[in-house]
Design a protein around this motif. Structure first.
Motif, PDB file in Angstrom:
ATOM      1  N   GLU A 130      25.686  47.344  53.840  1.00  0.00           N
ATOM      2  CA  GLU A 130      26.296  46.268  53.057  1.00  0.00           C
ATOM      3  C   GLU A 130      27.811  46.437  52.949  1.00  0.00           C
ATOM      4  O   GLU A 130      28.335  47.547  52.977  1.00  0.00           O
ATOM      5  CB  GLU A 130      25.691  46.236  51.645  1.00  0.00           C
ATOM      6  N   PHE A 131      28.501  45.311  52.792  1.00  0.00           N
ATOM      7  CA  PHE A 131      29.934  45.330  52.524  1.00  0.00           C
ATOM      8  C   PHE A 131      30.175  45.619  51.042  1.00  0.00           C
ATOM      9  O   PHE A 131      29.396  45.222  50.183  1.00  0.00           O
ATOM     10  CB  PHE A 131      30.571  43.995  52.887  1.00  0.00           C
ATOM     11  N   ARG A 132      31.320  46.279  50.786  1.00  0.00           N
ATOM     12  CA  ARG A 132      31.660  46.603  49.402  1.00  0.00           C
ATOM     13  C   ARG A 132      32.345  45.429  48.707  1.00  0.00           C
ATOM     14  O   ARG A 132      32.223  45.241  47.495  1.00  0.00           O
ATOM     15  CB  ARG A 132      32.571  47.828  49.373  1.00  0.00           C
ATOM     16  N   GLU A 133      33.085  44.626  49.459  1.00  0.00           N
ATOM     17  CA  GLU A 133      33.776  43.511  48.827  1.00  0.00           C
ATOM     18  C   GLU A 133      34.185  42.458  49.852  1.00  0.00           C
ATOM     19  O   GLU A 133      34.314  42.745  51.045  1.00  0.00           O
ATOM     20  CB  GLU A 133      35.018  43.980  48.073  1.00  0.00           C
ATOM     21  N   ILE A 134      34.372  41.248  49.343  1.00  0.00           N
ATOM     22  CA  ILE A 134      35.037  40.177  50.085  1.00  0.00           C
ATOM     23  C   ILE A 134      36.374  39.928  49.399  1.00  0.00           C
ATOM     24  O   ILE A 134      36.444  39.821  48.169  1.00  0.00           O
ATOM     25  CB  ILE A 134      34.208  38.882  50.082  1.00  0.00           C
ATOM     26  N   THR A 135      37.438  39.856  50.177  1.00  0.00           N
ATOM     27  CA  THR A 135      38.772  39.600  49.634  1.00  0.00           C
ATOM     28  C   THR A 135      39.346  38.345  50.275  1.00  0.00           C
ATOM     29  O   THR A 135      39.238  38.160  51.486  1.00  0.00           O
ATOM     30  CB  THR A 135      39.713  40.787  49.925  1.00  0.00           C
ATOM     31  N   TYR A 136      39.912  37.472  49.446  1.00  0.00           N
ATOM     32  CA  TYR A 136      40.625  36.310  49.974  1.00  0.00           C
ATOM     33  C   TYR A 136      41.887  36.075  49.152  1.00  0.00           C
ATOM     34  O   TYR A 136      42.086  36.693  48.097  1.00  0.00           O
ATOM     35  CB  TYR A 136      39.731  35.070  50.013  1.00  0.00           C
ATOM     36  N   PHE A 137      42.746  35.191  49.635  1.00  0.00           N
ATOM     37  CA  PHE A 137      44.082  35.025  49.070  1.00  0.00           C
ATOM     38  C   PHE A 137      44.298  33.571  48.649  1.00  0.00           C
ATOM     39  O   PHE A 137      44.038  32.644  49.414  1.00  0.00           O
ATOM     40  CB  PHE A 137      45.135  35.430  50.099  1.00  0.00           C
ATOM     41  N   LEU A 138      44.789  33.411  47.417  1.00  0.00           N
ATOM     42  CA  LEU A 138      45.191  32.097  46.910  1.00  0.00           C
ATOM     43  C   LEU A 138      46.708  32.060  46.832  1.00  0.00           C
ATOM     44  O   LEU A 138      47.331  33.012  46.360  1.00  0.00           O
ATOM     45  CB  LEU A 138      44.591  31.851  45.527  1.00  0.00           C
ATOM     46  N   LYS A 139      47.301  30.949  47.261  1.00  0.00           N
ATOM     47  CA  LYS A 139      48.758  30.845  47.268  1.00  0.00           C
ATOM     48  C   LYS A 139      49.208  29.554  46.594  1.00  0.00           C
ATOM     49  O   LYS A 139      48.537  28.518  46.689  1.00  0.00           O
ATOM     50  CB  LYS A 139      49.293  30.888  48.707  1.00  0.00           C
ATOM     51  N   THR A 140      50.341  29.644  45.933  1.00  0.00           N
ATOM     52  CA  THR A 140      50.922  28.472  45.298  1.00  0.00           C
ATOM     53  C   THR A 140      52.448  28.602  45.290  1.00  0.00           C
ATOM     54  O   THR A 140      52.975  29.699  45.498  1.00  0.00           O
ATOM     55  CB  THR A 140      50.391  28.295  43.859  1.00  0.00           C
ATOM     56  N   GLU A 141      53.144  27.513  45.041  1.00  0.00           N
ATOM     57  CA  GLU A 141      54.603  27.515  45.145  1.00  0.00           C
ATOM     58  C   GLU A 141      55.310  27.330  43.813  1.00  0.00           C
ATOM     59  O   GLU A 141      56.528  27.163  43.781  1.00  0.00           O
ATOM     60  CB  GLU A 141      55.039  26.410  46.127  1.00  0.00           C
ATOM     61  N   SER A 142      54.557  27.365  42.721  1.00  0.00           N
ATOM     62  CA  SER A 142      55.213  27.218  41.414  1.00  0.00           C
ATOM     63  C   SER A 142      54.439  28.009  40.364  1.00  0.00           C
ATOM     64  O   SER A 142      53.242  28.270  40.512  1.00  0.00           O
ATOM     65  CB  SER A 142      55.279  25.745  40.998  1.00  0.00           C
ATOM     66  N   LEU A 143      55.140  28.392  39.306  1.00  0.00           N
ATOM     67  CA  LEU A 143      54.484  29.104  38.198  1.00  0.00           C
ATOM     68  C   LEU A 143      53.438  28.206  37.542  1.00  0.00           C
ATOM     69  O   LEU A 143      52.359  28.681  37.154  1.00  0.00           O
ATOM     70  CB  LEU A 143      55.535  29.550  37.175  1.00  0.00           C
ATOM     71  N   LYS A 144      53.738  26.912  37.426  1.00  0.00           N
ATOM     72  CA  LYS A 144      52.787  25.983  36.813  1.00  0.00           C
ATOM     73  C   LYS A 144      51.463  25.979  37.565  1.00  0.00           C
ATOM     74  O   LYS A 144      50.384  26.071  36.960  1.00  0.00           O
ATOM     75  CB  LYS A 144      53.388  24.572  36.792  1.00  0.00           C
ATOM     76  N   ASP A 145      51.523  25.887  38.896  1.00  0.00           N
ATOM     77  CA  ASP A 145      50.297  25.873  39.692  1.00  0.00           C
ATOM     78  C   ASP A 145      49.619  27.247  39.688  1.00  0.00           C
ATOM     79  O   ASP A 145      48.386  27.345  39.755  1.00  0.00           O
ATOM     80  CB  ASP A 145      50.604  25.456  41.129  1.00  0.00           C
TER      81      ASP A 145
END
Length: 215
Positions: A130-145
């Motif tokens: 089994e895998f220990r984890e799945i990792t993905y990345f969220l990106k945004t261009e402002s502090l509000k978002d």
């Protein structure tokens, strides 16, 4: 002149005709003496059927083409075999979208983890199945978002709101600062979902690294 009908032969011929007709209608294979058998054609998968992601070369190419990756963790773990890799595989290849994002879906025991991301990574770091984890990345261009993404994680995955709001209050008062901070994980889906916040007010793009673990 008296004509005699052979009822035995006639009834057998009639029964054979009925049998052939019935087999043809039901789609079963029929073998005709002196000729090759007629094979039954297996039905094609229904259009739009769910296809789970693979991480072998063909599977990664399919993810990039379809821009979709679905993983089955309904029983709390993701096996290496289920993504086309051997049990002893320590690290799966990263899936990196060079143009745009993919839609990621992780089917959890009590819900669905869903995101749009340009990078996906699975970590085994063991010789087990089994895998220990799945990792993905969220990106945004402002502090509000960025703040909106954090609060969305609180609502969706049960990330504790107190630590999230404390961080939001702190950074909102000094938006030009830099902050690396890992929020406490949420477990409402039956998996551990942790948001690792990488905020830098001097940069145009802000990042949340999301780690999904078995509970």
């Amino acid at each position: 002149m008296t004509v005699t009908y052979s009822w035995g032969i006639g009834m057998k011929a009639l029964a054979a005709t009925f049998l052939l007709t019935s087999l043809a209608l039901t789609g079963c294979a029929v073998t005709v003496p002196g000729g090759p058998p007629t094979a039954t054609i297996a039905p094609s998968p229904p259009s739009g059927a769910k296809i789970y992601a693979g991480l072998d070369p063909a599977g990664i190419e399919q993810i990039k083409t379809s821009r979709t990756a679905i993983f089955d963790m309904k029983f709390g773990a993701l096996t290496k075999e289920s993504v086309g890799l051997e049990d002893g595989t320590n690290q799966a290849p990263d899936v990196l979208m060079s143009d745009g994002v993919m839609e990621l879906k992780i089917e959890a025991p009590t819900g669905l983890i869903r995101a749009e991301t340009d990078r996906l990574r699975l970590n085994g770091m063991n010789s087990g199945p089994e895998f220990r984890e799945i990792t993905y990345f969220l990106k945004t261009e402002s502090l509000k978002d960025f703040i909106a993404l954090i609060r969305d994680g609180v609502d969706r995955y049960g990330i504790p709101s107190e630590s999230a709001e404390d961080w939001i209050e702190s950074v909102s008062s000094r938006p030009e600062d830099k902050s690396d901070f890992a929020l406490a994980p949420g477990t409402s889906t039956g998996l551990r979902v942790q948001y690792d916040l990488r905020y830098d007010g001097s940069k145009d793009v802000q990042v949340i690294i999301v780690h999904v673990h078995p509970v």
